[in-house]
Design a protein around this motif. Structure first.
Motif, mmCIF file in Angstrom:
data_model
loop_
_atom_site.group_PDB
_atom_site.id
_atom_site.type_symbol
_atom_site.label_atom_id
_atom_site.label_comp_id
_atom_site.label_asym_id
_atom_site.label_seq_id
_atom_site.Cartn_x
_atom_site.Cartn_y
_atom_site.Cartn_z
ATOM 1 N N ASP A 126 0.847 -1.210 0.000
ATOM 2 C CA ASP A 126 0.000 0.000 0.000
ATOM 3 C C ASP A 126 0.876 1.251 0.000
ATOM 4 O OD1 ASP A 126 -2.393 -1.321 -0.106
ATOM 5 O OD2 ASP A 126 -2.859 -1.123 2.025
ATOM 6 N N ALA A 127 2.048 1.126 0.628
ATOM 7 C CA ALA A 127 2.978 2.268 0.629
ATOM 8 C C ALA A 127 3.527 2.524 -0.772
ATOM 9 C CB ALA A 127 4.125 2.001 1.599
ATOM 10 N N LEU A 128 3.360 1.543 -1.645
ATOM 11 C CA LEU A 128 3.886 1.666 -3.012
ATOM 12 C C LEU A 128 2.768 1.843 -4.037
ATOM 13 C CD1 LEU A 128 6.444 -1.281 -2.734
ATOM 14 C CD2 LEU A 128 6.952 1.152 -2.584
ATOM 15 N N GLY A 129 1.545 2.064 -3.553
ATOM 16 C CA GLY A 129 0.418 2.246 -4.472
ATOM 17 C C GLY A 129 -0.834 1.625 -3.905
ATOM 18 N N THR A 130 -1.499 0.803 -4.728
ATOM 19 C CA THR A 130 -2.762 0.164 -4.334
ATOM 20 C C THR A 130 -2.575 -1.349 -4.348
ATOM 21 O OG1 THR A 130 -3.946 1.954 -5.411
ATOM 22 C CG2 THR A 130 -5.209 -0.034 -4.971
ATOM 23 N N THR A 131 -3.177 -2.024 -3.363
ATOM 24 C CA THR A 131 -2.982 -3.477 -3.272
ATOM 25 C C THR A 131 -4.319 -4.196 -3.239
ATOM 26 O OG1 THR A 131 -1.159 -2.896 -1.811
ATOM 27 C CG2 THR A 131 -1.644 -5.226 -2.029
ATOM 28 N N ILE A 132 -4.414 -5.300 -3.969
ATOM 29 C CA ILE A 132 -5.617 -6.124 -3.837
ATOM 30 C C ILE A 132 -5.203 -7.579 -3.604
ATOM 31 C CG2 ILE A 132 -7.139 -4.648 -5.197
ATOM 32 C CD1 ILE A 132 -6.801 -6.480 -7.553
ATOM 33 N N ILE A 133 -6.082 -8.309 -2.892
ATOM 34 C CA ILE A 133 -5.805 -9.724 -2.619
ATOM 35 C C ILE A 133 -6.584 -10.563 -3.627
ATOM 36 C CG2 ILE A 133 -5.983 -11.579 -0.911
ATOM 37 C CD1 ILE A 133 -5.828 -9.491 1.295
ATOM 38 N N ILE A 134 -5.889 -11.508 -4.255
ATOM 39 C CA ILE A 134 -6.551 -12.375 -5.235
ATOM 40 C C ILE A 134 -6.222 -13.836 -4.926
ATOM 41 C CG2 ILE A 134 -6.462 -10.605 -7.048
ATOM 42 C CD1 ILE A 134 -4.140 -12.166 -8.322
ATOM 43 N N LYS A 135 -6.881 -14.750 -5.660
ATOM 44 C CA LYS A 135 -6.548 -16.170 -5.500
ATOM 45 C C LYS A 135 -5.260 -16.458 -6.259
ATOM 46 C CE LYS A 135 -11.205 -17.939 -5.083
ATOM 47 N NZ LYS A 135 -12.375 -18.300 -5.861
ATOM 48 N N GLU A 136 -4.486 -17.425 -5.741
ATOM 49 C CA GLU A 136 -3.203 -17.699 -6.392
ATOM 50 C C GLU A 136 -3.379 -18.123 -7.851
ATOM 51 O OE1 GLU A 136 -0.479 -20.617 -4.670
ATOM 52 O OE2 GLU A 136 1.172 -19.564 -5.664
ATOM 53 N N GLU A 137 -4.505 -18.800 -8.150
ATOM 54 C CA GLU A 137 -4.678 -19.269 -9.541
ATOM 55 C C GLU A 137 -4.772 -18.103 -10.537
ATOM 56 O OE1 GLU A 137 -8.051 -21.066 -7.916
ATOM 57 O OE2 GLU A 137 -9.473 -20.154 -9.295
ATOM 58 N N LEU A 138 -4.987 -16.872 -10.029
ATOM 59 C CA LEU A 138 -5.068 -15.718 -10.936
ATOM 60 C C LEU A 138 -3.764 -14.919 -10.994
ATOM 61 C CD1 LEU A 138 -8.663 -14.368 -10.255
ATOM 62 C CD2 LEU A 138 -7.780 -15.287 -12.402
ATOM 63 N N MET A 139 -2.708 -15.442 -10.337
ATOM 64 C CA MET A 139 -1.469 -14.648 -10.294
ATOM 65 C C MET A 139 -0.847 -14.445 -11.679
ATOM 66 S SD MET A 139 -0.793 -13.168 -7.542
ATOM 67 C CE MET A 139 0.854 -12.770 -6.994
ATOM 68 N N ASN A 140 -0.914 -15.459 -12.548
ATOM 69 C CA ASN A 140 -0.359 -15.269 -13.897
ATOM 70 C C ASN A 140 -1.160 -14.222 -14.679
ATOM 71 O OD1 ASN A 140 1.605 -17.090 -13.365
ATOM 72 N ND2 ASN A 140 0.785 -18.741 -14.630
ATOM 73 N N SER A 141 -2.475 -14.265 -14.487
ATOM 74 C CA SER A 141 -3.309 -13.257 -15.162
ATOM 75 C C SER A 141 -2.992 -11.865 -14.626
ATOM 76 C CB SER A 141 -4.793 -13.548 -14.927
ATOM 77 O OG SER A 141 -5.071 -14.880 -15.228
ATOM 78 N N ALA A 142 -2.718 -11.790 -13.306
ATOM 79 C CA ALA A 142 -2.356 -10.497 -12.705
ATOM 80 C C ALA A 142 -1.034 -9.999 -13.275
ATOM 81 C CB ALA A 142 -2.250 -10.649 -11.186
ATOM 82 N N THR A 143 -0.129 -10.927 -13.557
ATOM 83 C CA THR A 143 1.159 -10.548 -14.143
ATOM 84 C C THR A 143 0.943 -9.883 -15.492
ATOM 85 O OG1 THR A 143 2.141 -12.475 -13.084
ATOM 86 C CG2 THR A 143 3.423 -11.445 -14.837
ATOM 87 N N VAL A 144 0.089 -10.506 -16.302
ATOM 88 C CA VAL A 144 -0.139 -9.969 -17.650
ATOM 89 C C VAL A 144 -0.857 -8.618 -17.585
ATOM 90 C CG1 VAL A 144 -1.391 -10.358 -19.819
ATOM 91 C CG2 VAL A 144 -0.117 -12.235 -18.757
ATOM 92 N N LEU A 145 -1.974 -8.577 -16.829
ATOM 93 C CA LEU A 145 -2.792 -7.360 -16.833
ATOM 94 C C LEU A 145 -2.107 -6.196 -16.110
ATOM 95 C CD1 LEU A 145 -5.540 -6.880 -18.094
ATOM 96 C CD2 LEU A 145 -6.602 -7.374 -15.905
ATOM 97 N N GLY A 146 -1.478 -6.493 -14.964
ATOM 98 C CA GLY A 146 -0.922 -5.411 -14.147
ATOM 99 C C GLY A 146 0.544 -5.117 -14.406
ATOM 100 N N ALA A 147 1.365 -6.160 -14.515
ATOM 101 C CA ALA A 147 2.814 -5.912 -14.647
ATOM 102 C C ALA A 147 3.202 -5.698 -16.107
ATOM 103 C CB ALA A 147 3.603 -7.062 -14.028
ATOM 104 N N CYS A 148 2.809 -6.646 -16.999
ATOM 105 C CA CYS A 148 3.052 -6.429 -18.436
ATOM 106 C C CYS A 148 2.242 -5.224 -18.904
ATOM 107 C CB CYS A 148 2.638 -7.630 -19.271
ATOM 108 S SG CYS A 148 3.303 -9.210 -18.746
ATOM 109 N N GLY A 149 1.126 -4.971 -18.229
ATOM 110 C CA GLY A 149 0.224 -3.882 -18.604
ATOM 111 C C GLY A 149 0.940 -2.547 -18.704
ATOM 112 N N ILE A 150 1.950 -2.349 -17.841
ATOM 113 C CA ILE A 150 2.719 -1.092 -17.903
ATOM 114 C C ILE A 150 3.317 -0.925 -19.315
ATOM 115 C CG2 ILE A 150 4.908 -0.039 -17.137
ATOM 116 C CD1 ILE A 150 3.064 0.429 -14.949
ATOM 117 N N ALA A 151 3.854 -2.022 -19.858
ATOM 118 C CA ALA A 151 4.475 -1.938 -21.194
ATOM 119 C C ALA A 151 3.432 -1.681 -22.273
ATOM 120 C CB ALA A 151 5.240 -3.225 -21.493
ATOM 121 N N TYR A 152 2.268 -2.319 -22.143
ATOM 122 C CA TYR A 152 1.236 -2.088 -23.172
ATOM 123 C C TYR A 152 0.817 -0.609 -23.179
ATOM 124 C CZ TYR A 152 0.514 -7.101 -22.075
ATOM 125 O OH TYR A 152 0.681 -8.422 -21.799
#
Ligand SMILES: NC(=O)c1ccc[n+]([C@@H]2O[C@H](COP(=O)([O-])OP(=O)(O)OC[C@H]3O[C@@H](n4cnc5c(N)ncnc54)[C@H](OP(=O)(O)O)[C@@H]3O)[C@@H](O)[C@H]2O)c1
Length: 266
Positions: free
Chosen positions: A153-179
């Motif tokens: 939270d000190a670095l922005g906004t945080t949400i809790i998700i199920k582990e099975e969605l972590m790869n999707s979170a990588t694409v949408l949120g982390a790769c998303g910066i590049a898109y």
């Protein structure tokens, strides 16, 4: 627990590790509470300027820490975990991994039994305290989740998700910066073609993107309803939008996300 009193080891200060360190310091974590490592000591000069403890000794960093942030690439984590195995203390430490595609179960198998592990997927906007971070865990103590939420939270906004969605979170949120960066670059190139110098075009586009995101965040509206507000019948906005769609704008984005997902999954 106040994150300003936490000792944090950041193992692997590359692109993301550096962004996390900068964001933590900006959020008030004393630099002297941060122990940053990477293999190549020559590349630590920049981070040393932040006055953190910076070195190549993972074991030393881990021994000092309450929280161990694992920020190495997926093909490097096994070596790191073998190296620090004897220094991790399940009774007093928490491991937070930002490593893409490596499950809690896989990490746990390489650590002493009972180690509390949380996975986090931030993005490089942590550098300016605007990361969207998804976190997941499988049954750690509530205070450890709270602590991790405080860090991210000190670095922005945080949400809790199920582990099975972590790869999707990588694409949408982390790769998303590049898109989004590529979208901005394309807008700037278009802006230059219609008359602006690069700097002015950049300024207009960056603020427009920020304004569009803020509208949605604050008004909680749907993008299409905001689009309706700026598309006059027979007007220039709808003409441009439809031309983009005829050329596969939305489709290209969705296909790109799915291609990124395939790469993580394989
Ligand atoms: N970049 C992002 O936006 C982003 C977002 C979310 C998650 N992630 C995940 O975060 C992790 C790091 O990504 P990145 O982009 O920051 O990669 P990166 O720039 O390559 O950084 C990785 C760092 O790990 C260090 N390292 C490798 N082996 C090590 C070892 N044995 N001991 C200590 N340090 C070691 C490397 O140091 P040397 O170069 O000195 O060897 C490098 O500084 C990856 O798992 C990635 O999937 C990244």
């Amino acid at each position: 627990m106040d994150i300003k009193t936490l000792k944090i080891a950041v193992i692997g200060v590359g692109n993301l590790g550096n962004a996390l360190v900068s964001g933590l310091i900006e959020s008030g974590v004393p630099a002297t509470n941060i122990y940053a490592t990477r293999r190549n000591g020559d590349k630590l000069e920049e981070i040393k300027k932040l006055r953190v403890h910076a070195g190549t000794d993972n074991r030393f960093a881990v021994k000092q820490a309450d929280v161990i942030l694992l920020c190495v690439k997926p093909f490097n984590y096994q070596v790191v975990l073998d190296e620090i195995y004897d220094d991790i203390d399940p009774l007093r430490q928490l491991v937070v991994s930002v490593i893409t595609g490596v499950s809690i179960e896989t990490l746990a198998a390489k650590m002493p039994s009972g180690m509390a592990i949380i996975r986090a997927m931030p993005n490089t906007a942590a550098d300016v305290k605007e990361s969207l971070t998804c976190i997941c865990h499988n049954g750690v103590e509530d205070y450890q989740v709270e602590l991790t939420l405080k860090i991210f939270d000190a670095l922005g906004t945080t949400i809790i998700i199920k582990e099975e969605l972590m790869n999707s979170a990588t694409v949408l949120g982390a790769c998303g910066i590049a898109y989004v960066m590529r979208f901005i670059r394309a807008m700037v190139q278009g802006g230059i073609e219609i008359g602006f110098d690069a700097e002015t075009a950049g300024n207009i586009v960056q603020h427009t993107v920020k304004g569009a995101a803020t509208l949605l965040l604050e008004r909680k509206t749907h993008p299409e309803s905001e689009i309706d507000k700026v598309t006059t019948p027979k007007g220039c906005t709808i003409a441009g939008l439809n031309e983009m769609e005829h050329n596969g704008f939305s489709s290209a984005l969705i296909k790109g996300l799915k291609a990124s997902m395939t790469q993580i999954d394989h």
